[in-house]
Write a protein that holds these residues in place. Structure first.
Motif, PDB file in Angstrom:
ATOM      1  N   ALA A 557      15.973  40.063  47.020  1.00  0.00           N
ATOM      2  CA  ALA A 557      16.043  39.684  48.438  1.00  0.00           C
ATOM      3  C   ALA A 557      14.685  39.858  49.126  1.00  0.00           C
ATOM      4  N   PRO A 558      14.035  41.033  49.063  1.00  0.00           N
ATOM      5  CA  PRO A 558      12.705  41.138  49.680  1.00  0.00           C
ATOM      6  C   PRO A 558      11.679  40.242  48.983  1.00  0.00           C
ATOM      7  N   PHE A 559      11.838  40.015  47.677  1.00  0.00           N
ATOM      8  CA  PHE A 559      10.910  39.127  46.972  1.00  0.00           C
ATOM      9  C   PHE A 559      11.015  37.706  47.523  1.00  0.00           C
ATOM     10  N   THR A 560      12.251  37.203  47.665  1.00  0.00           N
ATOM     11  CA  THR A 560      12.444  35.848  48.195  1.00  0.00           C
ATOM     12  C   THR A 560      11.948  35.755  49.622  1.00  0.00           C
ATOM     13  N   GLN A 561      12.173  36.801  50.418  1.00  0.00           N
ATOM     14  CA  GLN A 561      11.680  36.791  51.795  1.00  0.00           C
ATOM     15  C   GLN A 561      10.159  36.730  51.819  1.00  0.00           C
ATOM     16  N   ALA A 589      20.761  33.284  42.084  1.00  0.00           N
ATOM     17  CA  ALA A 589      22.197  33.467  42.333  1.00  0.00           C
ATOM     18  C   ALA A 589      22.448  34.614  43.297  1.00  0.00           C
ATOM     19  N   ARG A 590      21.659  35.673  43.204  1.00  0.00           N
ATOM     20  CA  ARG A 590      21.848  36.823  44.099  1.00  0.00           C
ATOM     21  C   ARG A 590      21.513  36.448  45.540  1.00  0.00           C
ATOM     22  N   ASN A 591      20.551  35.538  45.732  1.00  0.00           N
ATOM     23  CA  ASN A 591      20.241  35.087  47.090  1.00  0.00           C
ATOM     24  C   ASN A 591      21.433  34.386  47.713  1.00  0.00           C
ATOM     25  N   LEU A 592      22.140  33.575  46.918  1.00  0.00           N
ATOM     26  CA  LEU A 592      23.290  32.843  47.452  1.00  0.00           C
ATOM     27  C   LEU A 592      24.442  33.770  47.816  1.00  0.00           C
ATOM     28  N   LEU A 593      24.474  34.971  47.244  1.00  0.00           N
ATOM     29  CA  LEU A 593      25.529  35.937  47.572  1.00  0.00           C
ATOM     30  C   LEU A 593      25.121  36.864  48.708  1.00  0.00           C
ATOM     31  N   ASP A 594      23.893  36.701  49.214  1.00  0.00           N
ATOM     32  CA  ASP A 594      23.379  37.544  50.292  1.00  0.00           C
ATOM     33  C   ASP A 594      23.905  37.025  51.625  1.00  0.00           C
ATOM     34  N   PRO A 595      24.713  37.802  52.355  1.00  0.00           N
ATOM     35  CA  PRO A 595      25.269  37.304  53.626  1.00  0.00           C
ATOM     36  C   PRO A 595      24.213  37.058  54.704  1.00  0.00           C
ATOM     37  N   GLY A 596      23.015  37.638  54.538  1.00  0.00           N
ATOM     38  CA  GLY A 596      21.979  37.454  55.557  1.00  0.00           C
ATOM     39  C   GLY A 596      20.999  36.351  55.239  1.00  0.00           C
ATOM     40  N   LEU A 597      21.252  35.555  54.187  1.00  0.00           N
ATOM     41  CA  LEU A 597      20.276  34.553  53.767  1.00  0.00           C
ATOM     42  C   LEU A 597      20.018  33.517  54.852  1.00  0.00           C
ATOM     43  N   SER A 622      23.578  26.942  37.415  1.00  0.00           N
ATOM     44  CA  SER A 622      24.277  28.189  37.076  1.00  0.00           C
ATOM     45  C   SER A 622      24.426  29.098  38.283  1.00  0.00           C
ATOM     46  N   SER A 623      23.400  29.175  39.125  1.00  0.00           N
ATOM     47  CA  SER A 623      23.476  30.073  40.276  1.00  0.00           C
ATOM     48  C   SER A 623      24.540  29.621  41.253  1.00  0.00           C
ATOM     49  N   ALA A 624      24.714  28.330  41.396  1.00  0.00           N
ATOM     50  CA  ALA A 624      25.740  27.820  42.312  1.00  0.00           C
ATOM     51  C   ALA A 624      27.140  28.066  41.788  1.00  0.00           C
ATOM     52  N   MET A 625      27.283  28.213  40.457  1.00  0.00           N
ATOM     53  CA  MET A 625      28.606  28.375  39.865  1.00  0.00           C
ATOM     54  C   MET A 625      29.033  29.834  39.776  1.00  0.00           C
ATOM     55  N   ASP A 627      29.619  31.981  42.205  1.00  0.00           N
ATOM     56  CA  ASP A 627      30.707  32.099  43.179  1.00  0.00           C
ATOM     57  C   ASP A 627      30.735  30.786  43.949  1.00  0.00           C
ATOM     58  N   PRO A 628      31.404  29.742  43.410  1.00  0.00           N
ATOM     59  CA  PRO A 628      31.344  28.408  44.017  1.00  0.00           C
ATOM     60  C   PRO A 628      31.746  28.398  45.491  1.00  0.00           C
ATOM     61  N   ARG A 629      32.784  29.136  45.841  1.00  0.00           N
ATOM     62  CA  ARG A 629      33.241  29.109  47.232  1.00  0.00           C
ATOM     63  C   ARG A 629      32.178  29.673  48.169  1.00  0.00           C
ATOM     64  N   ARG A 630      31.624  30.825  47.794  1.00  0.00           N
ATOM     65  CA  ARG A 630      30.575  31.431  48.620  1.00  0.00           C
ATOM     66  C   ARG A 630      29.334  30.551  48.641  1.00  0.00           C
ATOM     67  N   SER A 631      28.978  29.964  47.483  1.00  0.00           N
ATOM     68  CA  SER A 631      27.783  29.121  47.412  1.00  0.00           C
ATOM     69  C   SER A 631      27.919  27.918  48.328  1.00  0.00           C
ATOM     70  N   MET A 632      29.075  27.263  48.315  1.00  0.00           N
ATOM     71  CA  MET A 632      29.266  26.086  49.162  1.00  0.00           C
ATOM     72  C   MET A 632      29.208  26.452  50.641  1.00  0.00           C
ATOM     73  N   GLN A 633      29.704  27.621  50.979  1.00  0.00           N
ATOM     74  CA  GLN A 633      29.644  28.048  52.378  1.00  0.00           C
ATOM     75  C   GLN A 633      28.204  28.268  52.822  1.00  0.00           C
ATOM     76  N   VAL A 634      27.430  29.014  52.006  1.00  0.00           N
ATOM     77  CA  VAL A 634      26.045  29.318  52.363  1.00  0.00           C
ATOM     78  C   VAL A 634      25.206  28.054  52.371  1.00  0.00           C
ATOM     79  N   LEU A 635      25.378  27.203  51.346  1.00  0.00           N
ATOM     80  CA  LEU A 635      24.587  25.977  51.272  1.00  0.00           C
ATOM     81  C   LEU A 635      24.958  25.024  52.406  1.00  0.00           C
ATOM     82  N   GLY A 636      26.220  25.020  52.808  1.00  0.00           N
ATOM     83  CA  GLY A 636      26.622  24.192  53.944  1.00  0.00           C
ATOM     84  C   GLY A 636      25.936  24.633  55.228  1.00  0.00           C
ATOM     85  N   GLU A 637      25.822  25.946  55.431  1.00  0.00           N
ATOM     86  CA  GLU A 637      25.150  26.459  56.628  1.00  0.00           C
ATOM     87  C   GLU A 637      23.659  26.139  56.598  1.00  0.00           C
ATOM     88  N   LEU A 638      23.059  26.214  55.407  1.00  0.00           N
ATOM     89  CA  LEU A 638      21.643  25.861  55.293  1.00  0.00           C
ATOM     90  C   LEU A 638      21.427  24.380  55.545  1.00  0.00           C
TER      91      LEU A 638
END
Length: 771
Positions: A557-561, A589-597, A622-625, A627-638
């Motif tokens: 997370a801090p690396f991506t930031q 994949a861990r970035n997509l599971l981060d609620p603050g992304l 692979s990263s999107a798969m 947690d598909p539900r969480r990934s689609m939610q985060v990617l939709g917001e982005l």
């Protein structure tokens, strides 16, 4: 009223207590005495029923207590006969014989229960029992025994019988304390027994005190509920379902001294001074001699107890120290102890340290999954024992991880000895390890160092032995000694894990940018931001060496930031200089599971004054798969934020077309493994062509990665691919060097592609990927 055989302990306790209290409402006489005897008899029956119902492991103690209670009830019956039928109250009488006979029988029952819970681990419990009993004995002597013995007009027989009662109470108290300090749990049955004995002793003491305290002597009948409730508590303890725990052998464990016991011991020690103080205040005759003798005896006992307590604390501290330094499965030293010893030896620069070996048992996780962790632990124990046998008495053998062991052997003084030791240990460990039910052979890899030549500090030495172990896994002989040549390549990754956090703080993570070209025009649309580590010792390192470490250690997370901020900062500089480019940043994949992304991306765009259309975020299939539900939610917001989303390394993952259709992505990046074979491999060409066609129908742009030459670029143009990137178009460069690279590309490519020469850059460039 229900039978005692069917009633529960709680009901029996409640009904028995009510009847015991109501006895005060019944006039003195035969009716009251009959009820008195019936309550006592019910306690005997309750004990017998409890033994039959709950099946305690040791019944003899309960039978003795039932017998003692029955003897006591017989004394009650005789006492009632004397007072209600014969109209006399002789003292002593046959009733006193039964009463006094009950004390040793009851005490024997309590002692049997205490002894059945386990052998005495240490004299501490006996010391505590002696101290508390001596304290009660002082009280009994001063207030009961001495006044009874010195009473005027009393025969010797009366004196003997009179003092026998408090002595019997002291005996019961001693056995109760013995039970309380015995091993095992202290539950409800224990508390019921303790309450029963306490009420019995209190009632007896007050009754005897009535002989020389008129206020008590005039109201002796109010003591009857005390004895009756004592009966009831004894019966309720036997009926309780957990009564068997009172005679259940306890597992041997280290002794613990609770605060309550200290308070009780301190109270016993203060009884003597308290008695003297009371007598001085009230003007009563002083019992200085008896108190001084008893207090001296108590002081000696307490001093002995304190000495034992000090030894106990020392033993526990030593035991805790051993546990802190010991691996619980193998009994060997653990990583903490091994590292401390290594640091201690390396701290003396004049000392030869010896060989450091790290051994890894491969396939242990498979054995745990197949045969179970119990078998895996048994194999680790066997391997640890074999390693101890293979090394000298001065060597330290430790378990360093799930399947790894370490050896610190001072007898190794040269490189040749280190190599020979590694080969010898590997061959010995690869011999089958025999267990009662299975025989298992491991593949073993060993990394070797010679210290202090190969490392002067413990962290450095441990990192280098990890490098050697990684190299050993790739060699036929499965052993390797550390050398400086191992400091490059993938074997460097384990040593970098601990340095990554400092690298982020010190600004050692830098970005290089690789151009992406619109194939139809030859124009540079954007760049992909590629992370590099400018390491102070190892030079410029690629992402494969440290990004997995960032994901494993929680630094992603801090690396991506950091990467996002650096990329957007550089993008803003380009825009201010008239170079309109998009920049693409990779997400894990861990970035997509981060609620603050999403909030982090929004804040970074605002912080650097860059529009969302200039940022592209790349994800893998692979990263999107994950947690598909969480990934689609985060990617939709982005996507709603205006950021361009793309799928990186398309074709190498395991996503489905259903998710690809539902994810709000705008680009597919075909993996370089297909693009590099485009000209000579018909299968690769078919995959690329079908991917471009699929993307066109899904209204997605396609970016081809790994374009190494102009022929591949022209083939992609013929397939109507949207964009491309690769070393043949432009290598990654630092941010300040990119404008010059863009100018060269846009000057050369239109001629190669046969498109019109570019005349200035468009006002609104297309969105482009980066990372």
């Amino acid at each position: 009223m229900r039978s005692v055989r069917t009633v529960g302990w709680g009901h029996y306790l409640l009904v028995g207590a009510l009847i015991s209290a109501s006895v005060l409402l019944i006039p003195l006489g035969i009716g009251r005495d009959v009820l008195y005897s019936l309550v006592g008899a019910s306690a005997v029956v309750a004990m017998l029923v409890g033994v039959r119902r709950n099946h305690p492991l040791h019944r003899r103690g309960w039978f003795l207590m039932a017998a003692g209670t029955a003897i006591w009830v017989m004394g009650d019956t005789l006492y009632a006969w004397y007072s209600d039928v014969a109209f006399i109250e002789p003292f002593p009488s046959l009733a006193d014989v039964f009463y006094l006979a009950a004390y040793p029988v009851l005490a024997a029952g309590l002692l049997v229960l205490a002894r059945s819970r386990g052998a005495e681990r240490q004299p501490t419990a006996l010391l505590d029992s002696a101290i508390l009993t001596a304290g009660l004995g002082v009280l009994s002597w001063v207030f009961l025994i001495e006044p009874t013995w010195t009473a005027d007009g009393v025969s010797m027989l009366e004196r003997l019988v009179g003092v026998a009662y408090p002595l019997g109470d002291v005996l019961l108290f001693a056995m109760l304390v013995r039970l309380a300090t015995a091993p095992g749990a202290w539950g409800i049955p224990s508390r019921l027994l303790a309450g029963s004995v306490a009420l019995l002793i209190l009632s007896d003491s007050l009754y005897l005190a009535g002989s020389f305290v008129p206020l008590i002597g005039d109201n002796l009948t109010v003591l009857d509920p005390g004895w009756l409730i004592s009966y009831v508590l004894w019966g309720a303890a036997a009926l309780h379902p957990a009564m068997g725990t009172l005679s259940l052998p306890s597992l041997k464990r280290s002794e613990r001294t609770r605060a309550g016991r200290f308070v009780a011991l301190a109270g016993a020690l203060l009884i003597g001074p308290a008695i003297l103080g009371f007598e001085l205040i009230t003007g009563a005759p002083l019992h200085a001699g008896a108190v001084v003798i008893a207090s001296g005896f108590l002081v000696v006992l307490v001093l002995v107890r304190m000495v034992r307590m000090v030894h106990q604390v020392q033993d526990q501290a030593e035991r805790l120290g051993q546990l802190a330094d010991t691996d619980y499965v193998t009994g060997l030293a653990n990583r903490r102890r091994f590292t401390d010893r290594l640091s201690e030896l390396l701290g003396d620069s004049r000392r030869h340290v010896g060989g450091l070996l790290k051994i890894d048992l491969e396939r242990l996780s498979e054995i745990n999954d197949t045969l179970g962790h119990r078998t895996g632990d048994a194999l680790l124990l066997a391997a640890g024992n074999r390693l101890s046998q293979l090394t000298g008495p001065r060597a330290l053998v430790a378990r360093l991880g799930d399947s790894s062991f370490g050896i610190l052997d001072p007898s190794i003084t040269s490189d040749g000895q280190a190599d020979d030791a590694a080969v010898r240990i590997r061959m010995a460990l690869e011999q089958p390890l025999d267990l009662p039910d299975v025989s298992v052979a491991f593949e073993v890899s060993i990394g070797v160092l010679v210290l202090p030549d190969d490392g002067t500090q413990a962290p450095l030495a441990l990192g280098r032995v990890d490098l050697a172990l990684c190299a050993a896994k790739k060699r036929p002989g499965r052993t390797a000694r550390y050398s400086t040549e191992l400091e490059t390549g993938a074997t460097l990754a384990p040593a970098l894990v601990g340095e990554l956090g400092d690298a982020l703080r010190d600004g050692q993570i830098v970005l290089h940018y690789q151009p992406q070209i619109e194939i139809g025009s030859g124009r540079v649309l954007g760049v992909e931001a590629l992370a590099r580590w400018q390491h102070p010792r190892h030079g410029l390192l690629g992402p494969d060496l440290f990004i997995p470490a960032a994901e494993q250690t929680g630094l992603i997370a801090p690396f991506t930031q950091h990467v996002l901020d650096a990329a957007l900062r550089q993008c803003a500089r380009w825009h201010r200089g008239g170079l309109d480019l998009t920049v693409a940043v990779n997400l894990s994949a861990r970035n997509l599971l981060d609620p603050g992304l999403v909030d982090d991306v929004r804040a970074a765009l605002a912080r650097h004054c860059v529009g969302a259309e200039a940022l592209e975020l790349e994800i893998t299939e692979s990263s999107a798969m994950v947690d598909p539900r969480r990934s689609m939610q985060v990617l939709g917001e982005l996507s709603d934020l205006g950021v361009t989303l793309s799928v990186d390394d398309y074709g190498t993952g395991h996503s489905s077309l259903t998710y690809l259709q539902r994810l709000p992505v705008r680009r597919l990046k075909i993996d370089r493994s297909f693009v590099t074979g485009l000209l000579g491999d018909d299968a690769s060409a078919a995959i690329v062509r079908s991917t471009i066609e699929l993307a066109r129908h899904l209204r997605l742009d396609v970016v081809a990665e790994g374009v190494e030459d102009d022929d591949t670029l022209l083939r992609l143009r013929d397939m109507r691919c949207f964009a491309a990137q690769g070393f043949g178009l432009g290598r990654p460069v630092a941010g300040p060097l990119l404008p010059e690279l863009v100018a060269r590309i846009e000057e050369r490519l239109p001629e190669v592609l046969g498109s019109p020469a570019l005349r200035g850059r468009p006002d609104k460039p297309a969105v482009i990927p980066i990372f």
